[in-house]
Design a protein around this motif. Structure first.
Motif, mmCIF file in Angstrom:
data_model
loop_
_atom_site.group_PDB
_atom_site.id
_atom_site.type_symbol
_atom_site.label_atom_id
_atom_site.label_comp_id
_atom_site.label_asym_id
_atom_site.label_seq_id
_atom_site.Cartn_x
_atom_site.Cartn_y
_atom_site.Cartn_z
ATOM 1 N N ARG A 20 0.839 -1.194 0.000
ATOM 2 C CA ARG A 20 0.000 0.000 0.000
ATOM 3 C C ARG A 20 0.881 1.254 0.000
ATOM 4 N NH1 ARG A 20 -3.840 -1.519 3.491
ATOM 5 N NH2 ARG A 20 -2.531 -1.069 5.276
ATOM 6 N N ALA A 21 1.949 1.243 0.798
ATOM 7 C CA ALA A 21 2.883 2.373 0.843
ATOM 8 C C ALA A 21 3.590 2.542 -0.500
ATOM 9 C CB ALA A 21 3.907 2.171 1.962
ATOM 10 N N HIS A 24 1.217 4.200 -2.774
ATOM 11 C CA HIS A 24 1.086 5.583 -2.330
ATOM 12 C C HIS A 24 2.301 6.401 -2.776
ATOM 13 C CE1 HIS A 24 -0.881 7.938 1.185
ATOM 14 N NE2 HIS A 24 -0.555 8.739 0.202
ATOM 15 N N GLY A 27 2.037 7.417 -6.247
ATOM 16 C CA GLY A 27 1.123 8.546 -6.340
ATOM 17 C C GLY A 27 1.821 9.863 -6.012
ATOM 18 N N ILE A 28 2.708 9.827 -5.044
ATOM 19 C CA ILE A 28 3.455 11.030 -4.669
ATOM 20 C C ILE A 28 4.377 11.463 -5.814
ATOM 21 C CG2 ILE A 28 5.187 11.972 -3.088
ATOM 22 C CD1 ILE A 28 3.946 10.059 -0.957
ATOM 23 N N GLN A 44 1.550 13.729 2.142
ATOM 24 C CA GLN A 44 1.530 12.360 1.626
ATOM 25 C C GLN A 44 2.833 11.625 1.944
ATOM 26 O OE1 GLN A 44 -1.289 11.031 0.573
ATOM 27 N NE2 GLN A 44 -2.128 13.033 1.075
ATOM 28 N N ALA A 47 2.659 10.408 5.446
ATOM 29 C CA ALA A 47 1.823 9.203 5.573
ATOM 30 C C ALA A 47 2.599 7.956 5.164
ATOM 31 C CB ALA A 47 0.561 9.346 4.725
ATOM 32 N N VAL A 48 3.365 8.045 4.078
ATOM 33 C CA VAL A 48 4.169 6.899 3.634
ATOM 34 C C VAL A 48 5.247 6.580 4.658
ATOM 35 C CG1 VAL A 48 5.825 6.101 1.899
ATOM 36 C CG2 VAL A 48 3.711 7.201 1.182
#
Length: 93
Positions: A20-21, A24, A27-28, A44, A47-48
């Motif tokens: 999931r990371a 993510h 996405g960043i 973001q 969060a990672v």
């Protein structure tokens, strides 16, 4: 690095968290390429970073709970205290 394969009950959940990371993080990268605001990107990234840190803590705790116990084996209560304190203090890393 060890060649022996080790699998613990926490590994599937850790892999899920890391995948999931990973998504993510992709996405960043896209956010940076698209010129999104630094504040959005920083949030973001935070969060990672937290997700990876939690995966690391889970892996280390699982290792201590299983592998260390296997090596140490049964100990008298007075000798057991040091091991238990070590395991407890690692939760604050």
């Amino acid at each position: 690095m060890s060649d022996s394969k080790q699998t613990h009950t926490s590994h599937p959940a850790t892999l899920k968290r890391l995948r999931r990371a990973e998504g993510h993080l992709r996405g960043i990268i896209a956010m940076i390429e698209a010129g999104r605001s630094c504040l959005d990107i920083a949030q973001q990234l935070h969060a990672v970073e937290k997700a990876v840190g939690q995966a690391k803590r889970t892996l280390i705790q699982d290792h201590l709970d299983h592998c260390l116990e296997d090596v140490v084996g049964p100990l008298p209560r007075n000798q057991r205290r040091s091991i238990d304190e070590f395991k407890e203090i690692t939760k604050y890393l």
